[in-house]
Design a protein around this motif. Structure first.
Motif, PDB file in Angstrom:
ATOM      1  N   ALA A 229      -2.872  -8.137  68.853  1.00 55.00           N
ATOM      2  CA  ALA A 229      -3.391  -9.277  68.047  1.00 55.00           C
ATOM      3  C   ALA A 229      -4.329  -8.866  66.957  1.00 55.00           C
ATOM      4  O   ALA A 229      -4.166  -9.350  65.671  1.00 55.00           O
ATOM      5  CB  ALA A 229      -3.969 -10.417  68.739  1.00 55.00           C
ATOM      6  N   ALA A 234      -5.430 -10.811  63.489  1.00 52.07           N
ATOM      7  CA  ALA A 234      -5.755 -12.271  64.185  1.00 52.07           C
ATOM      8  C   ALA A 234      -7.243 -12.153  64.331  1.00 52.07           C
ATOM      9  O   ALA A 234      -7.685 -11.155  64.621  1.00 52.07           O
ATOM     10  CB  ALA A 234      -5.128 -12.413  65.588  1.00 52.07           C
ATOM     11  N   SER A 235      -8.017 -13.342  63.855  1.00 52.19           N
ATOM     12  CA  SER A 235      -9.378 -13.336  64.040  1.00 52.19           C
ATOM     13  C   SER A 235      -9.625 -13.699  65.488  1.00 52.19           C
ATOM     14  O   SER A 235      -8.737 -13.967  66.393  1.00 52.19           O
ATOM     15  CB  SER A 235      -9.901 -14.296  63.130  1.00 52.19           C
ATOM     16  N   PHE A 237     -11.225 -16.225  66.721  1.00 49.85           N
ATOM     17  CA  PHE A 237     -11.103 -17.711  67.065  1.00 49.85           C
ATOM     18  C   PHE A 237      -9.351 -17.722  67.295  1.00 49.85           C
ATOM     19  O   PHE A 237      -8.853 -18.436  68.411  1.00 49.85           O
ATOM     20  CB  PHE A 237     -11.482 -18.384  66.081  1.00 49.85           C
ATOM     21  N   GLN A 238      -8.729 -17.224  66.451  1.00 48.76           N
ATOM     22  CA  GLN A 238      -7.330 -16.987  66.757  1.00 48.76           C
ATOM     23  C   GLN A 238      -6.782 -16.402  68.188  1.00 48.76           C
ATOM     24  O   GLN A 238      -5.761 -16.806  68.810  1.00 48.76           O
ATOM     25  CB  GLN A 238      -6.391 -16.503  65.648  1.00 48.76           C
ATOM     26  N   GLN A 239      -7.338 -15.314  68.504  1.00 49.16           N
ATOM     27  CA  GLN A 239      -7.244 -14.594  69.697  1.00 49.16           C
ATOM     28  C   GLN A 239      -7.643 -15.667  70.942  1.00 49.16           C
ATOM     29  O   GLN A 239      -6.669 -15.704  71.973  1.00 49.16           O
ATOM     30  CB  GLN A 239      -7.735 -13.419  69.799  1.00 49.16           C
ATOM     31  N   ARG A 241      -7.645 -18.953  70.813  1.00 48.55           N
ATOM     32  CA  ARG A 241      -6.910 -19.952  71.013  1.00 48.55           C
ATOM     33  C   ARG A 241      -5.344 -19.941  71.276  1.00 48.55           C
ATOM     34  O   ARG A 241      -4.698 -20.672  71.900  1.00 48.55           O
ATOM     35  CB  ARG A 241      -6.687 -20.862  69.500  1.00 48.55           C
ATOM     36  N   ARG A 242      -4.746 -18.741  70.554  1.00 43.99           N
ATOM     37  CA  ARG A 242      -3.316 -18.401  71.046  1.00 43.99           C
ATOM     38  C   ARG A 242      -3.082 -17.400  72.148  1.00 43.99           C
ATOM     39  O   ARG A 242      -1.856 -17.264  72.434  1.00 43.99           O
ATOM     40  CB  ARG A 242      -2.628 -17.828  69.669  1.00 43.99           C
TER      41      ARG A 242
END
Length: 353
Positions: A229, A234-235, A237-239, A241-242
């Motif tokens: 990721a 991916a930031s 927060f994105q890591q 969340r996803r």
């Protein structure tokens, strides 16, 4: 090439012969005969292993529940007109205890019901957020991580009665809470401040429990997933969340389920911290205990039965929620399996042709 018709009755046309068998299917004689016997033996072994658990659940859960249901059908002992003393037997009241809860004692019951629901929703929500944050902190690799983990888990290891006494000293009129705020707050009096005191004490004690279960879910996530990721840009927060939330969802849902069932039965913390018969913090468990302490076992059992039904419905809703993904995965597996079987059948027919 001329087609050759096989007359019926020949060996090639009879079912069970080598020519009539479908490709890839073993003959009947080659199939394992002991499969059904082995399956039955596995079922008996499983029943034998589960039987101690079922016996304990019957003694601890089923029998007391049936006894409470039976006791709720009887009224309060009165005076015997023949002797003038209290009667030895309880009069049969039928459903009068339940109708009395919703009529005569309706205000007190609904107050306890909403207090129980309020404490469950607020405390579990705060504990989930704080517990996930604790798990993320404990999962990171840094110097002194063992000390941080131990300090976070200490409140959960303290018994609830001791925790209630500690917070009662903190929320005293001259306690450290009022010293830090700079003015007097009657935390242990009847009112919204008493609700806030119970919520703070309960979140402090049981948020580490959710953090511990979420930490167990975090430790099984491969690091390669996060590295891939990061390479994709991916930031953080994105890591989270996803990747993190979807993968720890099963452990998080189980933790929330346990905490909801525990919060619905809340008794000792508000009883010790605030006191009995305080309308702002009285729960269904406290209401049932108060009726039993006044030798009103019939109404107390009725309150206990209603609380049991409330907890059962919440647990059933969570189990349906937890089982939704499993049902979906099973359906997907069946569909993919049938699709693969169909493809194999088409290939076999093509080869035969």
């Amino acid at each position: 090439m001329a087609d050759t018709a096989i007359p019926p009755g020949t060996a090639a046309h009879r079912p069970g012969t080598a020519a009539s068998r479908r490709p890839g299917r073993p003959p009947a004689s080659a199939r394992p005969r002991g499969r059904s016997r082995a399956t039955a033996g596995t079922g008996r072994l499983a029943a034998l292993l589960v039987s101690p658990t079922l016996l304990v659940l019957t003694i601890v859960v089923l029998y007391p529940t049936l006894m409470a249901l039976d006791e709720s059908l009887y009224g309060v002992k009165g005076l015997d007109p023949k002797t003038g003393f209290i009667s030895d037997t309880e009069p049969f009241a039928g459903l009068k205890n339940y109708t009395g809860i919703f009529t005569q004692a309706g205000d007190r019951f609904w107050n306890a019901f909403w207090n129980t629901t309020f404490f469950t929703v607020v405390t579990v929500s705060l504990e989930t957020v704080i517990g996930v944050a604790m798990a993320l902190i404990m999962h990171r690799a840094f110097r002194g991580r063992g000390l941080v983990r131990a300090s976070i888990l200490v409140p959960w290891a303290i018994p609830t009665a001791i925790s209630g006494l500690l917070w009662k000293w903190i929320f005293n009129a001259d306690g450290i809470a009022n010293v830090l705020l700079g003015h007097q707050v009657l935390w242990t009096a009847d009112g919204f401040s008493a609700k806030a005191a119970v919520v703070i004490a309960d979140v402090w004690k049981t948020a580490p429990f959710i953090g511990l279960l979420v930490l167990a879910g975090l430790q099984v996530i491969p690091r390669e997933v996060y590295e891939a990721a990061r390479l994709d840009g991916a930031s953080a927060f994105q890591q989270f969340r996803r990747i993190t939330l979807p993968l720890v969802k099963p452990a998080l849902l189980v933790a929330v389920l346990f905490r909801c069932l525990d919060a619905l039965r809340m008794f000792d913390l508000p009883y010790i911290l605030i006191g009995a018969q305080k309308g702002s913090v009285e729960t269904l468990s406290m209401l049932a205990q108060n009726e039993a302490s006044n030798v009103r076992f019939g109404p107390a059992s009725a309150y206990a039965v209603l609380l049991f039904l409330y907890v059962f419905l919440v647990a059933l809703a969570f189990v349906r929620l937890l089982g939704a993904d499993l049902i979906g995965d099973a359906a997907g597996t069946k569909k993919s399996g049938s699709r693969r079987a169909g493809m194999r059948g088409r290939r076999a027919r093509e080869v035969t042709a």
